[in-house]
Design a protein around this motif. Structure first.
Motif, PDB file in Angstrom:
ATOM      1  N   ARG A 196       0.610  -1.217  -0.007  1.00  0.00           N
ATOM      2  CA  ARG A 196      -0.067  -0.163  -0.061  1.00  0.00           C
ATOM      3  C   ARG A 196       0.792   1.271  -0.060  1.00  0.00           C
ATOM      4  NH1 ARG A 196      -0.049   2.873   4.742  1.00  0.00           N
ATOM      5  NH2 ARG A 196       0.134   1.812   6.786  1.00  0.00           N
ATOM      6  N   GLY A 197       2.192   1.231   0.341  1.00  0.00           N
ATOM      7  CA  GLY A 197       3.059   2.311   0.247  1.00  0.00           C
ATOM      8  C   GLY A 197       2.952   3.020   1.789  1.00  0.00           C
ATOM      9  N   ALA A 198       4.095   3.310   2.156  1.00  0.00           N
ATOM     10  CA  ALA A 198       4.208   4.184   3.452  1.00  0.00           C
ATOM     11  C   ALA A 198       5.049   5.512   3.233  1.00  0.00           C
ATOM     12  CB  ALA A 198       4.628   3.343   4.517  1.00  0.00           C
ATOM     13  N   THR A 199       4.514   6.383   4.192  1.00  0.00           N
ATOM     14  CA  THR A 199       5.104   7.908   3.681  1.00  0.00           C
ATOM     15  C   THR A 199       6.309   7.863   4.690  1.00  0.00           C
ATOM     16  OG1 THR A 199       3.950   8.789   5.602  1.00  0.00           O
ATOM     17  CG2 THR A 199       2.889   8.923   3.536  1.00  0.00           C
ATOM     18  N   ARG A 200       6.999   8.909   4.462  1.00  0.00           N
ATOM     19  CA  ARG A 200       8.494   8.984   5.541  1.00  0.00           C
ATOM     20  C   ARG A 200       7.929   9.285   6.671  1.00  0.00           C
ATOM     21  NH1 ARG A 200      12.803  13.354   3.703  1.00  0.00           N
ATOM     22  NH2 ARG A 200      12.968  12.052   2.166  1.00  0.00           N
ATOM     23  N   ALA A 201       6.861   9.870   7.348  1.00  0.00           N
ATOM     24  CA  ALA A 201       6.570   9.909   8.580  1.00  0.00           C
ATOM     25  C   ALA A 201       6.172   8.684   9.085  1.00  0.00           C
ATOM     26  CB  ALA A 201       5.264  11.204   8.598  1.00  0.00           C
ATOM     27  N   GLU A 202       5.298   7.907   8.500  1.00  0.00           N
ATOM     28  CA  GLU A 202       4.973   6.619   8.838  1.00  0.00           C
ATOM     29  C   GLU A 202       6.071   5.584   9.106  1.00  0.00           C
ATOM     30  OE1 GLU A 202       0.554   6.310   6.743  1.00  0.00           O
ATOM     31  OE2 GLU A 202       2.400   5.825   5.771  1.00  0.00           O
ATOM     32  N   ARG A 248      10.502   0.779   2.169  1.00  0.00           N
ATOM     33  CA  ARG A 248      10.683   2.233   1.599  1.00  0.00           C
ATOM     34  C   ARG A 248      10.615   2.186   0.070  1.00  0.00           C
ATOM     35  NH1 ARG A 248      16.125   4.406   4.599  1.00  0.00           N
ATOM     36  NH2 ARG A 248      14.948   5.922   5.982  1.00  0.00           N
ATOM     37  N   GLY A 304       8.528  -0.061  -1.319  1.00  0.00           N
ATOM     38  CA  GLY A 304       7.286  -0.747  -1.895  1.00  0.00           C
ATOM     39  C   GLY A 304       7.430  -2.175  -2.252  1.00  0.00           C
TER      40      GLY A 304
END
Length: 224
Positions: free
Chosen positions: A101-107, A190, A192
């Motif tokens: 699903r992909g994760a942001t840098r903050a996550e 990171r 994905g």
């Protein structure tokens, strides 16, 4: 309302402190004492300690024995084998789901901090700090995955496994390889790369389980 909040605060404090003592093996497997003795040891009143022990029994860490208090449960080799089999089944798919699903840098920041802390602890030869950062990595992954029931279930397994890890931590090779594997897992997340995240995570758990179980068996003890 205030009295209820105060009671819940005391119970929560007793629960956290007792769990920390058990996880660190300061209350080792097989330790047994009456509720008044445990309360005196913790410097707390008996009622919140009793309620905390009931919670810890539900999590498989202690056994309440009528008229004899509480006993910290041992962790057998078979227990550890089963725990690692479950974690090997759950965590790789959770990692793959996060990557897909992909994760942001903050996550990903909690995972980054945990990995950095593992590397710093390894460089300082602080194995207790390394184990704490390792726990944070796995907990943060399941938090990021977002399945609350999976996270809560796995947290109980982490608590049981942590005791065995602390006993064997200095009997194993320095966790250089494990630290590298966590860095690789982070990079797969990171990028994905769901397939790669699943593969690396599964290999990591299988290797860690094999090493831990070999040490426990070599100690010649069916239970810790």
């Amino acid at each position: 309302m205030a009295a209820t909040e105060t009671r819940e605060t005391r119970v929560g404090d007793a629960y956290r402190r007792l769990k920390a003592e058990i996880r660190a093996n300061r209350l080792p497997p097989g330790f047994q004492a009456t509720e008044p003795e445990i309360a005196a040891r913790m410097g707390m009143s008996r009622t919140p300690v009793r309620e905390a022990l009931i919670q810890l029994q539900a999590e498989g860490l202690v056994e309440l024995i009528p008229r004899r208090g509480a006993r910290v449960l041992p962790v057998s080799v078979d227990d550890m084998r089963e725990i690692y089999e479950i974690l090997t089944a759950l965590e790789p798919d959770a990692a793959a789901g996060v990557a897909e699903r992909g994760a942001t840098r903050a996550e990903l920041a909690p995972l980054v901090r945990a990995t950095d802390d593992m590397e710093a602890a390894l460089a300082a030869d602080d194995l207790e700090a390394w184990a704490e950062a390792d726990d944070r990595f796995h907990t943060a992954l399941l938090d990021l995955h977002g399945n609350r029931r999976m996270r809560d279930f796995a947290a109980q397994l982490y608590d049981q496994a942590h005791r065995a890890r602390m006993v064997t931590l200095r009997l194993r090779e320095r966790p250089v390889r494990s630290t590298r594997e966590h860095r690789e897992m982070l990079e797969r997340l990171r990028a994905g790369d769901a397939k790669g995240a699943r593969r690396v995570f599964r290999a990591h758990r299988k290797r860690a389980a094999r090493e831990l179980l070999e040490i426990l068996r070599s100690m010649g003890q069916p239970q810790l």
